[in-house]
Structure formats: C-alpha cells, structure tokens
Design an enzyme around this catalytic site. Structure first.
Site, PDB file in Angstrom:
ATOM      1  N   HIS A  28      -9.814  -0.203  -3.179  1.00 57.42           N
ATOM      2  CA  HIS A  28      -9.431   0.377  -4.467  1.00 57.42           C
ATOM      3  C   HIS A  28      -8.283  -0.427  -5.058  1.00 57.42           C
ATOM      4  O   HIS A  28      -7.524  -1.084  -4.353  1.00 57.42           O
ATOM      5  CB  HIS A  28      -9.039   1.853  -4.325  1.00 57.42           C
ATOM      6  CG  HIS A  28      -7.693   2.086  -3.681  1.00 57.42           C
ATOM      7  ND1 HIS A  28      -6.514   2.103  -4.412  1.00 57.42           N
ATOM      8  CD2 HIS A  28      -7.325   2.295  -2.392  1.00 57.42           C
ATOM      9  CE1 HIS A  28      -5.502   2.331  -3.595  1.00 57.42           C
ATOM     10  NE2 HIS A  28      -5.962   2.447  -2.373  1.00 57.42           N
ATOM     11  N   CYS A  29      -8.190  -0.380  -6.392  1.00 56.17           N
ATOM     12  CA  CYS A  29      -7.068  -0.992  -7.091  1.00 56.17           C
ATOM     13  C   CYS A  29      -6.276   0.129  -7.747  1.00 56.17           C
ATOM     14  O   CYS A  29      -6.244   1.250  -7.249  1.00 56.17           O
ATOM     15  CB  CYS A  29      -7.552  -2.032  -8.099  1.00 56.17           C
ATOM     16  SG  CYS A  29      -8.678  -1.382  -9.349  1.00 56.17           S
ATOM     17  N   MET A  30      -5.655  -0.138  -8.892  1.00 57.19           N
ATOM     18  CA  MET A  30      -4.823   0.877  -9.529  1.00 57.19           C
ATOM     19  C   MET A  30      -5.620   2.075 -10.012  1.00 57.19           C
ATOM     20  O   MET A  30      -5.159   3.209  -9.932  1.00 57.19           O
ATOM     21  CB  MET A  30      -4.083   0.258 -10.715  1.00 57.19           C
ATOM     22  CG  MET A  30      -2.924  -0.620 -10.322  1.00 57.19           C
ATOM     23  SD  MET A  30      -1.626   0.316  -9.525  1.00 57.19           S
ATOM     24  CE  MET A  30      -1.204   1.468 -10.830  1.00 57.19           C
TER      25      MET A  30
END
Length: 504
Positions: A28-30
C-alpha cells in the site's frame, strides 16, 4: 472506523479480486491498496467501486484500490491476514450487510457507463504507459513512496517545533522535537540506498551501506581532486546512483565468484568498488545536479512567477495521466533535503482544486441525473483532501471536457500561488504525498505561518472558482446536457466521440 470495520472492508474486497489464490503481492501507499493479480479477469470492478469504503480503482503495474489516507494503512494488514487464512484453507469471514456491494441492478445506468468509460481510458493509458522510460520512473517512485509516511510525520513535527520556537513556548521541548524531526532527514540517503537495492534486485543492506558513505561526517577529511567533500553532498540523488552502482557490481560478482567465497568476496567488492566510485565521482556529480535543481526551482518561481505556476498547475493532471509525475518525486525529496520544504508541491496541488471545482459544476449542471450527482457527492470529500482519482476516473475524464476545464482551474490556482512567490511570499511543503486540505499542516514559509496559510487557501479558492466557472460555462455541450439530464440512459456514441475528441 473500528478494527472490525477495517476487517469487514478487507473481507468485502477479497472475493471481488478473485480470492486468496489470485493474489500475488500486497502493498500500500498513501491512499491505495496495491495488489498483484494472477488473473485480472477474476476481478469484479463494478462491485468493488460500489463498496462504501472504496473511493475508486486504478489499474497500473498493480491493481490499485483507493481507500484514502489512514484507512488504507489499517485495511491492508487485515487484507493480508485474510489472504493468509484463505491460503491455509480458512474461509474469510463474511462481511456484514453494510459492507457488501449492492446488486448491480440498483446502480444507476449512467454512473455505471461513466465508470466503464473511465476504466477503459485507464486501461488504454496503462498500455501506453508501458514504455521503458515510464517503467523506469515507476521503479524510481517505488523507491521513494515507502518513505512518504516518515516524511509526513517528521514534517509535521518540524512545523510544530518551528511554531514553538517562534512563540517562545516550551523551550525545554524544542531540542527534543528538533532531534525527532531531523533524525530521519539526516539519514534519508541510507533509506534511499536500501530501497534502491531492493527495487533493482540487489541486497538492500549493501545499497544502504554504500549510500551511508554520503552522510558520514568523515568524508570531510577526504581530498578528492583538490576539493574536500561535504557530508551529505549529492543527497538522495547521490544515494540513488550509488546504490544502483552497488547492485550492478554485486550482480557482476555473482557471475564469477565461487559459491564458497561469495559471502566474503561479493559484499566486500560491492562496498569497496561502489564506495570508491561514490567518493571520487558520484558525490560531485550528484551534488552539482542537486544544487542545479534547487537553484532552478528558486529562479523559476522568483522570475517566472504567475506563468510558471500556470504551467505547473495546468499540466499536472495530464502528467499524472501519462505517468510522468513520478519523475518529480526525487526532485521534491531533493528540495526538502536542501531547504526543508519543496516549493513545487503547493503549486501542483492546485490541479486537485481545479478538479474539485469542475466536479461541483458537473453536479450543478446535471440536476436530474441522480447517478452522476451521487458519484460526485461520494467522491468529493476525498477530492478535498487531495485524493483525486475517484473524481478523475468517475466523472471528469469519462465526460471529456470537464477534464480540460479542471486543468484550467488548476492553472489559475497555480498562477495565483506563483505570483505570490514572485512577490516574495515563498513557501513550500515539508513532505510529499498529501494535497488539498491535507497539505495545510505541512506548509512552511519565510513570511510567517498566517500569510503562508492564507496564500495557499487563496490558491485553492481560485482553483475551485475557476474550475467551477470554466466547467459550468464550457465543460458540457448542449447535446451533453440534454442527454445526461434525460435521466438514466446511455450516452450516444456520437457524444462519446465528441467528448473523447475534446479530451484529446
């Protein structure tokens, strides 16, 4: 949202992406849950978009489900746990009724058509983005994106510490906050080295070891070609280059070093060869490039002002569509490393303001189209916080013209902020990642926090207003208004071609 709700969201998502056996990787990212899929055909896109917690989906090198900041970091571990349970033969818990997708028949036809067109545009763009340059940019982005949470946390603490210094309050706490905020930035080159080696197939710790040379205080004693090095010279760009070189040396060693000696010879030669090249070459070159980036950014806004802001704010959404925005991540990080903030991000954030204004205009111009208005209402809160994918792919891009008028709004907001920079109100963001209203806690400038916040808010206001006005008056043709206000129904092929031509 509670832990049970996060697990319910994960449980609702899992069967819609093909179940545990269809999952190749999870990250996952932001804002996005990024999933590597074995079989893309097993994904139910429409049902995913209909989930209350899902803000949108984006197809790139991985399948990306937009959950929003905060939520994604809590849903991802629950999703990973459910995948692990499923692979062990334990079926995931059935999601509660509130988390399941409504039956397809209940979804308004027009909203579904827009979503399908957005998905088709994304798929076509993803195919066009599969070029060597853009794939390389994605890999560079993969190096820096994992660092964003630390940049945000340290940036907010740095801002709080600056506020305490300016007000003279809690003087005993100031040194501690300064150490907390600065510790990560003083060693960011090491983390870049670790991630670079990991991304390009080397041993992460060797990449970090070579990159650590750049920030070692002892380099000040080294006389290279009649010049003394400075600790940190070259920054993240030097660390990136050093770790890339270390990966190549390591792979070369593994082709000829006997297995019995590999654990001794390979790491030694990797660190030695890459380290010497870093000290006597890469630090000089990367330092010159980093200085040029900082000087150019300052010059651009000091003399380019409104025009520079107009171009940057107006072109950012197309850059995102082309995948070229990832090239800006090392530039932002370099500016933060040099000056404590990046002056470019608040200007680029104006593109999101134009997008919000355009979506509001679409909402107002289509009073009888409940499906599109519902899409706008559900995606608008995320858009205000800088998560623009639901509005882009669910509203403006499929309609065509509103995407162009959203860029006009972004250009106007960028011109406003750029003009203020030219007038001496210079400021930036202490971290990358957030946008929209979420950027307020990360603002930092030389003119005081009050004026800095006022200028950024003014830029957002200009972006909202111009994006709204441009879309309201020019974003929808009479034919589009007639068709889209006629209630649930299909968009004629001729209008689809017209909107696509306008977007192009």
């Amino acid at each position: 949202m509670s832990t049970d709700q996060h697990r319910a969201t994960a449980a609702a998502i899992l069967p819609l992406v093909g179940g545990p056996d269809n999952i190749g990787s999870i990250a996952h990212c932001m804002t996005r849950l990024r999933i590597g899929l074995h079989d893309r055909s097993l994904v139910d896109d429409e049902a995913l978009r209909a989930l209350p917690a899902v803000l949108g989906v984006v197809e790139d090198d991985t399948y990306q489900i937009v959950l929003g900041p905060g939520a994604v970091a809590r849903v991802t571990p629950e999703f990973e746990a459910l995948v692990a349970e499923g692979r062990r033969g334990t079926p995931p818990a059935a999601p509660p009724a509130t988390a399941t997708a409504p039956p397809p028949a209940a979804e308004p036809v027009t909203a579904r058509q827009l979503a399908q067109r957005g998905a088709a545009l994304k798929a076509a763009q993803a195919a066009r983005n599969a070029t060597p340059v853009k794939l390389a940019l994605r890999r560079v982005a993969n190096i820096f994106v994992p660092l964003i949470p630390a940049l945000i946390g340290c940036g907010i603490i740095a801002g709080l510490n600056g506020l305490l210094v300016n007000t003279g309050r809690l003087p005993a706490v100031v040194p501690a906050l300064a150490a907390i905020a600065s510790g990560f930035m003083s060693l960011i080159a090491v983390f870049v080295g670790l991630n670079t080696a990991k991304e390009f197939g080397g041993t992460p710790v060797l990449g970090g070891a070579v990159a650590a040379i750049i920030v070692f205080p002892g380099v000040a004693k080294i006389d290279a070609f009649g010049h003394h090095l400075a600790p940190g010279q070259g920054g993240v760009l030097g660390a990136l280059a050093a770790a890339l070189l270390a990966v190549q040396v390591e792979k070369w060693c593994r082709t000829w070093v006997p297995e019995a000696l590999d654990s001794l010879v390979t790491p030694t030669l990797t660190v030695l060869v890459a380290g010497l090249a870093t000290l006597f070459g890469l630090m000089f070159v990367a330092g010159a490039v980093a200085s040029a980036i900082g000087s150019f950014a300052t010059w651009l806004l000091q003399y380019g002002g409104a025009f520079a802001g107009l171009v940057l704010g107006g072109l950012f959404l197309p850059l995102v569509m082309l995948g070229l925005h990832q090239a800006l991540i090392p530039i932002h990080t370099t500016l933060i490393e040099q000056t404590g903030h990046t002056v470019l991000l608040p200007i680029l954030a104006m593109a999101g303001a134009g997008q919000v204004g355009a979506a509001l205009a679409v909402y107002c111009r289509l009073p009888r189209n409940r499906s599109i208005r519902t899409t706008v209402k559900s995606a608008l809160p995320a858009g205000l916080l800088g998560v623009g994918e639901p509005l882009i792919y669910g509203v403006s891009l499929p309609l065509g013209r509103p995407f162009v008028t959203a860029c006009v709004g972004g250009a106007a907001g960028g011109a406003f902020v750029g003009l203020c920079h030219q007038l001496g109100i210079a400021f930036g963001s202490t971290a990358i990642g957030p946008s929209g209203w979420a950027l307020f806690p990360l603002l930092d400038g030389s003119s005081g926090m009050g004026l800095t916040v006022a200028v950024y808010a003014g830029g957002l206001g200009v972006g909202y207003l111009v994006g709204f006005a441009a879309t309201y008056f020019f974003g929808l043709t009479r034919r589009m208004l007639t068709d889209l206000n006629a209630g649930p129904g299909s968009i004629p092929a001729t209008e689809q071609q017209a909107s696509e031509a306008a977007m192009a």
